[in-house]
Design a protein around this motif. Structure first.
Motif, PDB file in Angstrom:
ATOM      1  N   TRP A 168       0.846  -1.209   0.000  1.00 19.01           N
ATOM      2  CA  TRP A 168       0.000   0.000   0.000  1.00 19.01           C
ATOM      3  C   TRP A 168       0.875   1.250   0.000  1.00 19.01           C
ATOM      4  N   ASN A 169       1.917   1.252   0.827  1.00 13.99           N
ATOM      5  CA  ASN A 169       2.817   2.407   0.842  1.00 13.99           C
ATOM      6  C   ASN A 169       3.765   2.299  -0.350  1.00 13.99           C
ATOM      7  N   HIS A 208       0.249  -1.333   4.504  1.00 11.91           N
ATOM      8  CA  HIS A 208       0.195  -0.001   5.117  1.00 11.91           C
ATOM      9  C   HIS A 208       1.410   0.217   6.011  1.00 11.91           C
ATOM     10  N   ALA A 247       6.819   0.189   5.418  1.00 15.77           N
ATOM     11  CA  ALA A 247       8.069   0.956   5.434  1.00 15.77           C
ATOM     12  C   ALA A 247       9.084   0.348   6.402  1.00 15.77           C
ATOM     13  N   PRO A 291      -3.690   3.607  -2.487  1.00 23.11           N
ATOM     14  CA  PRO A 291      -2.290   3.597  -2.043  1.00 23.11           C
ATOM     15  C   PRO A 291      -1.547   4.900  -2.359  1.00 23.11           C
ATOM     16  N   PRO A 325       2.510   6.882  -1.827  1.00 23.31           N
ATOM     17  CA  PRO A 325       3.888   6.768  -1.337  1.00 23.31           C
ATOM     18  C   PRO A 325       4.108   7.801  -0.235  1.00 23.31           C
ATOM     19  N   SER A 326       4.524   7.349   0.936  1.00 24.22           N
ATOM     20  CA  SER A 326       4.676   8.317   2.031  1.00 24.22           C
ATOM     21  C   SER A 326       5.815   7.913   2.971  1.00 24.22           C
ATOM     22  N   ASP A 344       7.085   4.034  11.068  1.00 28.18           N
ATOM     23  CA  ASP A 344       7.287   3.559   9.699  1.00 28.18           C
ATOM     24  C   ASP A 344       8.762   3.466   9.341  1.00 28.18           C
TER      25      ASP A 344
END
Ligand SMILES: Cc1cc2nc3c(=O)[nH]c(=O)nc-3n(C[C@H](O)[C@H](O)[C@H](O)COP(=O)(O)OP(=O)(O)OC[C@H]3O[C@@H](n4cnc5c(N)ncnc54)[C@H](O)[C@@H]3O)c2cc1C
Length: 455
Positions: free
Chosen positions: A32-33, A73, A76, A314, A316-317, A416
């Motif tokens: 998701w990320n 989610h 990371a 989704p 990108p973070s 994360d």
């Protein structure tokens, strides 16, 4: 509770497994990320408990370690670990919910999303201690504790866990409850994905059909007075109210509604578990600040999944996090200096979630409570590695600015990146988690986002 979901005989077939270079590998490994480029040795996508058992047995026989993942989610922290000898075990295809309306319990399969549980519970006038986003999976969220807008009244979501079924490293299906495999049951309540693949959870539901919930929104130029008022307000509130305050920055995008597109805002949202008159009385000090938008009203409980406006797809973070003891005026000044109006920053959100109440009362669990008054969570969008580096620095700057008011603990669902995972637990719980991990997984097969007791 009838265990029909995992007992249903399914035709014995092999799980889909993707290897690097094969078609399907890239889609299957994408979390998701989207900022996380996880490259495991293989990706398995089982559709039944029997297939999970086969995958685990085959992977262990080949000397692979295994990383269960429901949505990614929380990818990371996992993605920062080496995955060359790891099979990613995606649970997306093992989903389903059954609600026992009389017992107020939902039985959910390993990769089920909160939005499906909330919808199934709503049909019976019930809901659950879900988080702010409907597309987070029940498993990863509950394994990390689970912080919801019902939290100050009803505690961490893990305190509503009634049973968990896991496939352990030797390929055995184990059911753990407060009475059976009680150590394992204690460990999964906050101890993360370190003990096996969760193939089912049974969760007590909340007898809530509708709720006063919504958001109040101001231009970010109002951040100082809104934050000061919220800080004073949260210090006096009953446990029936759980809210968050965020500074939010949105680029001008046609797909965003005009009240968000290109705007910098301060937003307070959450839930008030009171009758309408008492809710209005409690919200009055915030409404006195004349918000530009006020959506607080009585809504069907399932609508609470929409109030925080989490991304519907989704993203990108990158992010950083701390737990704050308090939010005095000097701390608000520090937050404004790094994320307030007039500051040039790549941050998308700087968020404070109000803790306390039942979240601070001990339960019998690896994560027994959240000790602190506010959870700080800063996020930046990270479409490229270069922008991710800039966003990482900005989110770290927020956490550093608030350090004088922070505890030494972290809430791992909001972590994360790789941290000292021991900061997620008190010392005795950390030691006990290590012992339980070594007893159920002596070979260190499981690769969790936040490893405990690893060899
Ligand atoms: C937009 C957004 C909103 C969020 N809102 C909240 C919130 O309101 N409250 C809150 O507490 N948290 C929140 N979180 C954090 C979220 O709870 C964690 O990222 C959680 O780990 C996500 O669980 P997942 O299963 O969806 O993710 P995944 O990345 O799939 O899982 C994270 C880890 O959990 C373990 N795991 C997951 N599934 C299994 C399984 N079936 N068996 C064994 N181990 C498993 C693994 O170790 C995995 O690496 C939010 C995150 C995002 C991105």
């Amino acid at each position: 509770m009838h265990p029909s979901l995992t007992d249903t005989p399914t035709p014995r077939r092999a799980a889909t497994v993707h290897f690097p270079g094969e078609p399907g590998y890239d889609a299957a490994r994408t979390p998701w990320n989207l900022a996380v480029d996880q490259r495991p040795a293989a990706v398995a996508v089982p559709r039944s408990v029997a297939e999970v058992i086969d995958v685990v047995t085959a992977a262990v026989a080949r000397g692979l370690r295994i990383a269960p993942q429901s949505t990614g989610h929380g990818a990371a922290a996992l993605g920062e670990q080496p995955l060359d000898d790891v099979m990613l075990l995606r649970l997306d295809e093992l989903t389903g919910v059954e609600v026992d309306a009389e017992a107020h319990v939902a039985r959910v399969l390993g990769g089920t999303l909160w939005q499906d549980v909330v919808a199934a519970a709503a049909a019976h006038g019930l809901t659950a201690a879900h988080g702010s986003a409907g597309d987070v999976a029940v498993a990863g969220y509950v394994l990390g504790g689970g912080l919801s807008f019902y939290g100050r009244e009803h505690g961490l979501a893990s305190s509503h866990l009634r049973a968990v079924e896991l496939v352990t490293a030797d390929g055995t299906l184990v059911r753990a409850t407060a009475d059976e495999h009680a150590d394992l049951f204690w460990a999964v309540k906050g101890g993360g994905g370190n003990f096996g693949v969760v193939v089912a959870m049974e969760i007590a539901l909340l007898p809530i059909a509708d709720v006063v919930a919504g958001m109040l929104l101001w231009d970010l130029s109002r951040a100082e007075e809104v934050t000061r008022t919220w800080a004073e307000w949260t210090a006096e509130l009953p446990e029936s109210v759980t809210t968050s305050l965020r500074y939010m920055r949105f680029p001008p995008l046609p797909e965003l509604p005009p009240f968000l597109s290109g705007r910098s805002l301060v937003v307070i949202d959450g839930a008030v578990l009171e009758d309408d008159d008492r809710a209005a009385e409690l919200l009055a000090p915030l409404r006195a600040l004349a918000p530009e938008m006020d959506t607080f009203s009585r809504i069907p409980a399932a609508g609470l999944l929409a109030v925080h406006m989490d991304p519907p797809a989704p993203v990108p973070s990158v992010s950083d996090h701390a737990i704050l003891r308090e939010l005095p005026p000097a701390a608000i000044g520090a937050l404004l200096a790094v994320a307030g109006p007039g500051v040039e920053t790549p941050l998308m959100f700087a968020e404070l979630r109000h803790l306390g109440g039942a979240l601070a009362r001990p339960q019998d669990a690896a994560l027994d409570r959240l000790d602190g008054e506010y959870a700080l969570y800063a996020i930046a969008v990270a479409p490229t590695p270069e922008i991710a580096a800039i966003g990482t620095a900005a989110t770290s700057e927020v956490v550093a600015a608030l350090r004088p008011w922070s505890t030494t603990r972290t809430y791992l669902n909001f972590v994360d990146r790789s941290v000292d995972v021991a900061t997620g637990f008190d010392a005795a719980a950390w030691d006990r988690l290590g012992e339980i991990r070594r007893s159920v997984d002596p070979a260190g097969v499981w690769v969790a986002a936040h490893p405990v007791g690893a060899r």
